[in-house]
Design an enzyme around this catalytic site. Structure first.
Site, mmCIF file in Angstrom:
data_model
loop_
_atom_site.group_PDB
_atom_site.id
_atom_site.type_symbol
_atom_site.label_atom_id
_atom_site.label_comp_id
_atom_site.label_asym_id
_atom_site.label_seq_id
_atom_site.Cartn_x
_atom_site.Cartn_y
_atom_site.Cartn_z
ATOM 1 N N MET A 196 12.849 -30.952 -62.400
ATOM 2 C CA MET A 196 13.021 -29.767 -61.558
ATOM 3 C C MET A 196 13.391 -30.200 -60.150
ATOM 4 O O MET A 196 12.733 -31.056 -59.558
ATOM 5 C CB MET A 196 11.722 -28.941 -61.561
ATOM 6 C CG MET A 196 11.731 -27.772 -60.598
ATOM 7 S SD MET A 196 13.005 -26.550 -61.039
ATOM 8 C CE MET A 196 13.393 -25.900 -59.410
ATOM 9 N N GLU A 226 19.363 -33.987 -60.532
ATOM 10 C CA GLU A 226 18.442 -33.298 -59.616
ATOM 11 C C GLU A 226 18.820 -33.544 -58.158
ATOM 12 O O GLU A 226 18.656 -32.660 -57.312
ATOM 13 C CB GLU A 226 16.991 -33.725 -59.885
ATOM 14 C CG GLU A 226 16.524 -33.547 -61.329
ATOM 15 C CD GLU A 226 16.773 -32.147 -61.901
ATOM 16 O OE1 GLU A 226 16.743 -31.169 -61.137
ATOM 17 O OE2 GLU A 226 17.010 -32.050 -63.124
HETATM 18 ZN ZN LIG Z 1 19.710 -28.539 -62.887
#
Ligand SMILES: [Zn+2]
Length: 643
Positions: A148, A182
């Protein structure tokens, strides 16, 4: 705490939609249990800490620096025991740290060095400095998502970023891609954010595209774009060829609908669209458009047409008109070229086979397809004529022709039987680039499986592979995947033994050449090559292959040397095929006795979602988040409550 897409509202009162950007200042109090080295990490650096006693317990309060203006879904707070490895990037001196569970710091070094190079690459490409004072990457055990992109505080599932000596090259490539993905978001998505979740395909498609750009820059020896075609692009086409697929851009309203947007159409087809437009405009012009976009919309929100407009400004091409049919229509086309009759037709490609039109069928969909500077529009006879004349020129120079070289366009080509036959000799090593060999094999097998042409055409196309020696592993991976797919279809058919003979004919020579053991000085990707070839031998039922796998598994299970990471899955699978009960029991025992997530992923679930519960992450009741809203006044949009 993971907030994307709609969970920030569970932690504190807020306008929890991406367009309501605000600055935040987080204050978190955590318990200090048993003198353990508990740390709290968030988006910004810690400005102050205080310790105090309360009710017989010791606590520590962390105050974090105010964030820049940002969306709630990118806030993060992680609490746990960590080892930390840190360094500064060469060019831009950004403090970058990898947090791991205690004792695993050294396993984060590959991730750290990749992150440092990726940050330098993105700063150059985007032409915008890194927006925060630090960049943290945290390896979290038992993390539901793969990773994330929280701003400055990226969280990853352990298996997605930690490496050890047993990590295979393929796993390393996956780790590098995840790290770069990311970090690509730190600008595209975090600095400039979609106004609403229906723009998610742009956020995720762009990050997927940029992860390959960055990995290609950092590890040019990997030829990672071949793998983009062989995995990401192929996956997008596989899904989008289903009747149940959906357009890239879709309306969404409820949290459930938002969650359903995180699929391969958004990621893989979105990335394929961006690669297509980048190739069409030229990579430098594309980069210029991205720089314009990020500078113009920093710390604010956008809709996809804002990006198309910036790309149009940079290129002078109407990007919105070019992309609109691709983004709003479901599916993608197959272009059938009959160079003998001089016809070109376009229809939606469906894995379930051609849909025959009826009298009340709507007009067939059309997509603009770029062949270099020429954009084919099936409703424009002039563009059809131009394509046919281009083909005639190609045929003058060679016994065969290929279109969509480099596979930038997101469509399949169905050639005439004569051209498919003429292409077979061109598939030997050294004639065409690997990317085109993969494309031809994928198109031909996919058309065969869907009934547009005979599967025999595809088998004929690769029938001389059995004679090849040294070659590019990625092409063999493609051949192996296509033939294993057919083996799955045919395994209960009476003619399956004949198909197994064909598998043996293709794979035997390479299997003998490569053997099972790594040889001194061989290319790094031969592990994957070996895996692709022996998998075909296994599907062919080759007794020596099956016997080797059973014996090799038993050696490992008895405490002997572990199987090389590239072959582990195949050896386990073929051993399992021969002794399902015994091998399952042994695998479970091995799975329970390992603590390294990469190893657990190998023993158990290939997606790496391991079940290890060791770190108490957060006592939610002790969190105090002070949210200072300085963003624009809320716009009129129904506020969504979790359910
Ligand atoms: Zn992504």
């Amino acid at each position: 705490m993971q907030f994307e897409a709609t969970d920030a509202r569970r932690a504190f009162p807020c306008w929890d939609e991406p367009a309501f950007k605000a600055t935040f200042q987080l204050v978190a109090t955590i318990p200090l249990v048993n003198e353990r080295n508990m740390l709290a990490v968030s988006n910004t650096p810690v400005t102050e800490t205080t310790e105090f006693l309360h009710d017989g317990g010791r606590y520590k309060t962390y105050t974090f620096a105010p964030t820049p203006k940002m969306s709630t879904y990118l806030l993060a707070l992680v609490v746990g025991e960590f080892d930390v490895v840190s360094a500064f990037s060469d060019k831009n001196q950004i403090q970058t740290s990898v947090y791991t569970m205690p004792g695993k710091g050294s396993k984060g070094k590959f991730c750290l060095s990749t992150a440092l190079e990726a940050l330098d690459f993105f700063i150059d490409f985007y032409g915008v400095k890194y927006p925060l004072p630090k960049s943290d990457l945290l390896a979290i055990p038992d993390f539901a998502a793969g990773a994330m992109e929280n701003w400055g505080c990226v969280t990853y599932r352990e298996a997605k970023i930690l490496t050890d000596v047993g990590t295979s090259l393929q796993m390393k490539k996956g780790i590098a891609r995840t790290v770069c993905h990311e970090l690509a978001h730190q600008w595209f998505g975090n600095l400039t954010t979609m106004e609403w979740w229906d723009g998610l395909f742009l956020n995720e498609g762009f990050a997927r595209f940029m992860e390959f750009k960055a990995v290609d820059h950092i590890f040019p020896q990997w030829d990672i774009w071949n793998e983009f075609i062989q995995s990401v692009y192929a996956m997008a086409m596989g899904l989008d060829a289903m009747m149940t697929s959906h357009p890239v851009e879709m309306k969404c309203n409820s949290p459930d609908e938002i969650d359903s947007m995180f699929d391969s159409i958004s990621y893989a087809k979105g990335a394929s669209m961006l690669r297509m437009v980048s190739t069409y405009l030229g990579d430098d012009v594309f980069m210029k458009g991205i720089r314009l976009y990020l500078n113009q919309y920093a710390y604010s929100n956008t809709i996809p047409t804002d990006l198309w407009t910036c790309l149009s400004t940079a290129s002078g091409v109407d990007v919105n008109s070019f992309l609109h049919p691709w983004i709003t229509q479901v599916g993608f086309p197959v272009i059938t070229i009959d160079d003998v009759a001089g016809t070109v037709t376009m229809e939606r490609f469906l894995a379930s086979g051609r849909e025959l039109p009826t009298s009340d069928s709507p007009p067939p969909p059309a997509w603009p397809c770029a062949f270099g500077d020429l954009v084919l529009d099936v409703n424009d006879p002039a563009s059809m004529k131009s394509l046919l004349s281009k083909i005639a020129d190609l045929k003058k120079a060679s016994p065969y022709f290929i279109l969509n070289s480099g596979r930038s366009g997101f469509f399949r080509i169905n050639y005439s039987p004569a051209n498919w036959a003429a292409l077979a000799p061109a598939l030997q090593p050294g004639v065409l680039p690997s990317i085109d060999r993969i494309a031809l094999i994928d198109d031909c097998f996919s058309l065969g499986k869907a009934g547009y042409i005979s599967v025999t055409t595809a088998l004929d196309l690769i029938s001389s592979f059995g004679d090849f020696g040294v070659d590019d592993f990625i092409v063999w991976q493609e051949v192996s995947e296509q033939l294993l797919g057919l083996a799955g279809f045919y395994k209960n058919e009476p003619f399956f033994p004949i198909f197994q003979q064909f598998l043996l004919k293709i794979a035997s020579k390479q299997a003998a050449r490569l053997g099972w053991e790594k040889k001194e000085g061989e290319p790094e990707n031969y592990g994957s090559f070996r895996n692709a070839v022996h998998a075909m031998m296994g599907a062919a039922g080759d007794p020596a292959t099956l016997e080797y796998c059973a014996k090799r598994f038993n050696v490992y299970a008895a405490g002997g040397e572990s199987v090389s990471a590239d072959l582990r899955k195949l050896v386990y699978k073929l051993a399992l095929k021969q002794d399902e009960e015994g091998v399952t029991k042994t695998l479970l025992r091995l799975y329970r006795n390992t603590s390294f997530p990469g190893e657990s992923a190998r023993e158990g679930r290939e997606d790496g979602s391991v079940m290890i519960h060791k770190v108490p992450l957060l006592n939610y009741s002790l969190l105090r988040a002070n949210c200072v809203t300085r963003g624009p006044p809320p716009k009129k949009r129904p506020f969504l409550f979790p359910h």
